[in-house]
Design a protein around this motif. Sequence first.
Motif, PDB file in Angstrom:
ATOM      1  N   ALA A  31       0.276  -9.132  -2.603  1.00 57.11           N
ATOM      2  CA  ALA A  31       0.749  -7.945  -1.889  1.00 57.11           C
ATOM      3  C   ALA A  31       0.370  -8.020  -0.421  1.00 57.11           C
ATOM      4  O   ALA A  31      -0.753  -8.406  -0.083  1.00 57.11           O
ATOM      5  N   THR A  32       1.294  -7.654   0.448  1.00 54.94           N
ATOM      6  CA  THR A  32       0.963  -7.570   1.863  1.00 54.94           C
ATOM      7  C   THR A  32       0.463  -6.162   2.164  1.00 54.94           C
ATOM      8  O   THR A  32       0.894  -5.180   1.558  1.00 54.94           O
ATOM      9  N   ALA A  33      -0.443  -6.089   3.122  1.00 57.68           N
ATOM     10  CA  ALA A  33      -1.011  -4.809   3.545  1.00 57.68           C
ATOM     11  C   ALA A  33      -1.766  -5.051   4.839  1.00 57.68           C
ATOM     12  O   ALA A  33      -1.968  -6.198   5.255  1.00 57.68           O
ATOM     13  N   SER A  34      -2.194  -3.986   5.483  1.00 54.22           N
ATOM     14  CA  SER A  34      -3.118  -4.151   6.602  1.00 54.22           C
ATOM     15  C   SER A  34      -4.494  -4.432   6.009  1.00 54.22           C
ATOM     16  O   SER A  34      -4.782  -4.014   4.873  1.00 54.22           O
ATOM     17  N   PRO A  35      -5.358  -5.142   6.719  1.00 53.02           N
ATOM     18  CA  PRO A  35      -6.673  -5.506   6.159  1.00 53.02           C
ATOM     19  C   PRO A  35      -7.457  -4.314   5.613  1.00 53.02           C
ATOM     20  O   PRO A  35      -8.171  -4.462   4.614  1.00 53.02           O
ATOM     21  N   LYS A  36      -7.315  -3.138   6.225  1.00 52.39           N
ATOM     22  CA  LYS A  36      -8.060  -1.970   5.744  1.00 52.39           C
ATOM     23  C   LYS A  36      -7.613  -1.532   4.349  1.00 52.39           C
ATOM     24  O   LYS A  36      -8.329  -0.791   3.662  1.00 52.39           O
ATOM     25  N   ASN A  37      -6.417  -1.996   3.911  1.00 50.49           N
ATOM     26  CA  ASN A  37      -5.898  -1.622   2.597  1.00 50.49           C
ATOM     27  C   ASN A  37      -5.996  -2.741   1.563  1.00 50.49           C
ATOM     28  O   ASN A  37      -5.469  -2.606   0.460  1.00 50.49           O
ATOM     29  N   PHE A  38      -6.685  -3.831   1.913  1.00 51.60           N
ATOM     30  CA  PHE A  38      -6.813  -4.940   0.965  1.00 51.60           C
ATOM     31  C   PHE A  38      -7.475  -4.495  -0.342  1.00 51.60           C
ATOM     32  O   PHE A  38      -7.001  -4.816  -1.433  1.00 51.60           O
TER      33      PHE A  38
ATOM     34  N   ALA B 240       0.801  -1.221   0.000  1.00 49.67           N
ATOM     35  CA  ALA B 240       0.000   0.000   0.000  1.00 49.67           C
ATOM     36  C   ALA B 240       0.834   1.271   0.000  1.00 49.67           C
ATOM     37  O   ALA B 240       0.312   2.362  -0.189  1.00 49.67           O
ATOM     38  N   GLY B 241       2.140   1.144   0.224  1.00 55.07           N
ATOM     39  CA  GLY B 241       3.000   2.326   0.279  1.00 55.07           C
ATOM     40  C   GLY B 241       3.302   2.898  -1.090  1.00 55.07           C
ATOM     41  O   GLY B 241       2.801   2.417  -2.117  1.00 55.07           O
ATOM     42  N   SER B 242       4.156   3.912  -1.117  1.00 52.89           N
ATOM     43  CA  SER B 242       4.524   4.548  -2.376  1.00 52.89           C
ATOM     44  C   SER B 242       5.201   3.567  -3.328  1.00 52.89           C
ATOM     45  O   SER B 242       4.815   3.440  -4.498  1.00 52.89           O
TER      46      SER B 242
ATOM     47  N   ALA C 205      -4.333 -10.282  -1.582  1.00 49.75           N
ATOM     48  CA  ALA C 205      -3.803  -9.455  -0.499  1.00 49.75           C
ATOM     49  C   ALA C 205      -3.649 -10.306   0.746  1.00 49.75           C
ATOM     50  O   ALA C 205      -4.504 -11.135   1.061  1.00 49.75           O
ATOM     51  N   VAL C 206      -2.550 -10.085   1.469  1.00 48.37           N
ATOM     52  CA  VAL C 206      -2.239 -10.847   2.674  1.00 48.37           C
ATOM     53  C   VAL C 206      -1.957  -9.878   3.811  1.00 48.37           C
ATOM     54  O   VAL C 206      -1.258  -8.873   3.622  1.00 48.37           O
ATOM     55  N   ASP C 207      -2.501 -10.182   4.979  1.00 48.82           N
ATOM     56  CA  ASP C 207      -2.216  -9.389   6.166  1.00 48.82           C
ATOM     57  C   ASP C 207      -0.714  -9.495   6.469  1.00 48.82           C
ATOM     58  O   ASP C 207      -0.184 -10.593   6.637  1.00 48.82           O
ATOM     59  N   TYR C 208      -0.037  -8.342   6.524  1.00 48.41           N
ATOM     60  CA  TYR C 208       1.413  -8.372   6.727  1.00 48.41           C
ATOM     61  C   TYR C 208       1.808  -8.994   8.064  1.00 48.41           C
ATOM     62  O   TYR C 208       2.952  -9.432   8.246  1.00 48.41           O
TER      63      TYR C 208
END
Length: 330
Positions: free
Chosen positions: A186-193, A166-168, A204-207
Motif C-alpha cells: 500500500a502507498t501512503a505518506s510515511p506518517k500513515n505507514f 490510507a484513504g476511505s 508500505a511505500v511512500d507514495y
Amino acid sequence: MTELPKTMKSAASYDYGNYESIKIIEREVPTPGPEQILVKIKASGVTSADSMMRRGVPRFARLFMGLTKPKNKYIGTIFSGEVIGFGEKVNSVSIGDKIFGETGFHFGANAEYAVLDEKGVYVKKPDYLNHKEASCLCDGHLTSYNFLIKLGELQKGQSILINGGAGSLGSAAIQLAKIKGARVVATASPKNFEYVKSLGADHAVDYKRLDEVNEQFDVIFDSVGKLGSHQYKRMMKESSKYLTPVLTLSVLLKMMMSSLLKTKKRVIFSATGLLKPEVLKEYLAEILLLFKDDKIKAPIEKCFDLNEIKYAHKDIESGHKRANYVLVFS
C-alpha cells in the motif's frame, strides 16, 4: 407520516469551487413522492467523490453535472438514518426502520433529512453496526468490493498494489485484499505507514517514491486515480489489471486500446454507484456478512458537526484524508 419540522439545515454549493463555496442553508424538509422514502439522517459520510463533484472535476464530468454550475446544489450521497415517512406506494419499509445507503441522484445526504427512491440503494442497518459505521459503507467498502472482488477477481496468493492505502477506499481495499489471501503493498505518506500496516498491508511505500518499487503486481488498484500510465505500466505483469474509480481521458483511451487490441494487460474503470441497485444491495449483503463475522471494520478518523463540513472538505482537498470522515446529527 409523523409531523415534521417545516425546515431543515443542509449543506449546499451553488458554484464550482473550493471548500469555501460550501454554505449551510435553511430549506424545506423534502416531501416524499409516491415511491420515495423520507429519512432522518443520523450520520452522513463526507467523501472524496463529494469533493470532486463540488469542484466539478474532472472537467469533462461537467457535461453531466452542469456546464457552468452544479445542476444539483445539495451535497452528500451516503447516509445512515431512520425512516420517518414514505409515499403511498412504498411497502418495503416501516416507520422507525434503521436503514443506510445512498441518496443517488437526489444527493443532499449532508442534511438533517433526505429522500431516496424505494427502488434505490439502501438496506436495513443491523444492530452490530452503529450509524457512523453504516454511513461509510457505500463509499470505501462498496466501491473497493466491486473493484477488488468483482472486477479485479483478486485471488489467494496474488499480489496487489493499493495506491492511496490510507484513504476511505484504500482502508477498505487493504482489508478485503487480506481476506482474499493476497499480498498487499500500500502507498501512503510515511506518517500513515503504521496505520496501513495495522489494516493488514504487508508493506508500505511512500507514495512519492513509487519509482523505487521494482515489483510487478497481479492487480493495481489506484484508489485515488493519481498514477500515470508510465508509473503503473512498468509494475504490471503480462496479464495484470489496473483498476481505478477515477475516469480521466488517459484512462478512457487506455481502456479503448486494451479492448481493441485484446491485450492481456487491462485498464478498467467503473462507476460503482451507477450499477443496478439490486447488484449493489447484493454486494452490501456480502459486506455485512464480513462485518458480522468481525473480518472487516469501518475505521473513522474524524467526526464533524454539519456546521464544520467546510473543515472536512478542506482536509480532503489537502490530499491527506485518512480513513472515513462522518457528519453526525443529533
